[in-house]
Write an enzyme that holds these catalytic residues in place. Structure first.
Site, PDB file in Angstrom:
ATOM      1  N   GLN A   1       0.991  -1.044  -0.009  1.00  0.00           N
ATOM      2  CA  GLN A   1      -0.142   0.157  -0.022  1.00  0.00           C
ATOM      3  C   GLN A   1       0.791   1.303  -0.144  1.00  0.00           C
ATOM      4  OE1 GLN A   1      -3.673  -0.235   0.391  1.00  0.00           O
ATOM      5  NE2 GLN A   1      -3.576   1.865  -0.071  1.00  0.00           N
ATOM      6  N   PHE A   2       1.368   1.671  -1.182  1.00  0.00           N
ATOM      7  CA  PHE A   2       2.312   2.943  -1.126  1.00  0.00           C
ATOM      8  C   PHE A   2       1.696   4.043  -0.727  1.00  0.00           C
ATOM      9  CE2 PHE A   2       0.002   3.422  -5.267  1.00  0.00           C
ATOM     10  CZ  PHE A   2       0.062   4.861  -5.454  1.00  0.00           C
ATOM     11  N   THR A   3       0.264   4.094  -0.724  1.00  0.00           N
ATOM     12  CA  THR A   3      -0.645   5.272  -0.445  1.00  0.00           C
ATOM     13  C   THR A   3      -0.365   5.569   1.067  1.00  0.00           C
ATOM     14  OG1 THR A   3      -2.647   4.176  -0.196  1.00  0.00           O
ATOM     15  CG2 THR A   3      -2.252   5.276  -2.340  1.00  0.00           C
TER      16      THR A   3
END
Length: 145
Positions: A78-80
């Site tokens: 989950q890069f966000t």
């Protein structure tokens, strides 16, 4: 590294409508990495996830870990989690690790969880995923190393 950890009675991740990872009772972990994270960071985060005491003991207190409950772990990249929306209305993701680095770190985290004894399911790095879970409690914590 950061992990948004949710205690779940069940969780699954789908890609193109097909379930690619699924767990029963355990933890659903959305995991992100930043530029200065390394293999030690990934192993340390795995240890925190494995030993996080958020499951009920015999007195109903959050005093047991997934290691003690034979729970499973679903790990979703989950890069966000490294999105910054303090300025303007469109988040900046410059703090997120580049895909090659992040993929390697997620792999180290997953392998360390497995080495510790966890049953681990995963999503698909870079894919558009649909994550479903039943958040038990609800209990949700942000971990950072």
């Amino acid at each position: 590294m950061r992990a948004l950890v949710q205690r779940a009675s069940d969780a699954r991740v789908r890609v193109d409508g097909e379930v690619i990872g699924e767990i029963g009772p355990g933890l659903c972990c959305l995991v992100g990495a930043t530029h200065d994270d390394d293999h030690d960071s990934a192993r340390k985060l795995a240890g925190k996830i494995w030993n996080l005491r958020i499951f009920a003991d015999e007195n109903g207190q959050m005093n047991r870990s997934v290691a003690e409950t034979s729970g499973e772990v679903l790990v979703i990249s989950q890069f966000t989690l490294y999105g910054d929306a303090r300025k303007g209305r469109r988040p900046s993701f410059v703090a997120a690790a580049v895909p090659d680095q992040a993929t390697g770190l997620i792999d180290v985290l997953v392998n360390e969880l497995r080495r510790l004894g966890a049953t681990v399911a995963t999503g698909s790095f870079g894919a558009h995923m649909a994550v479903e879970l039943t958040n038990d409690g609800p209990v949700t914590l942000m971990l950072e190393v």
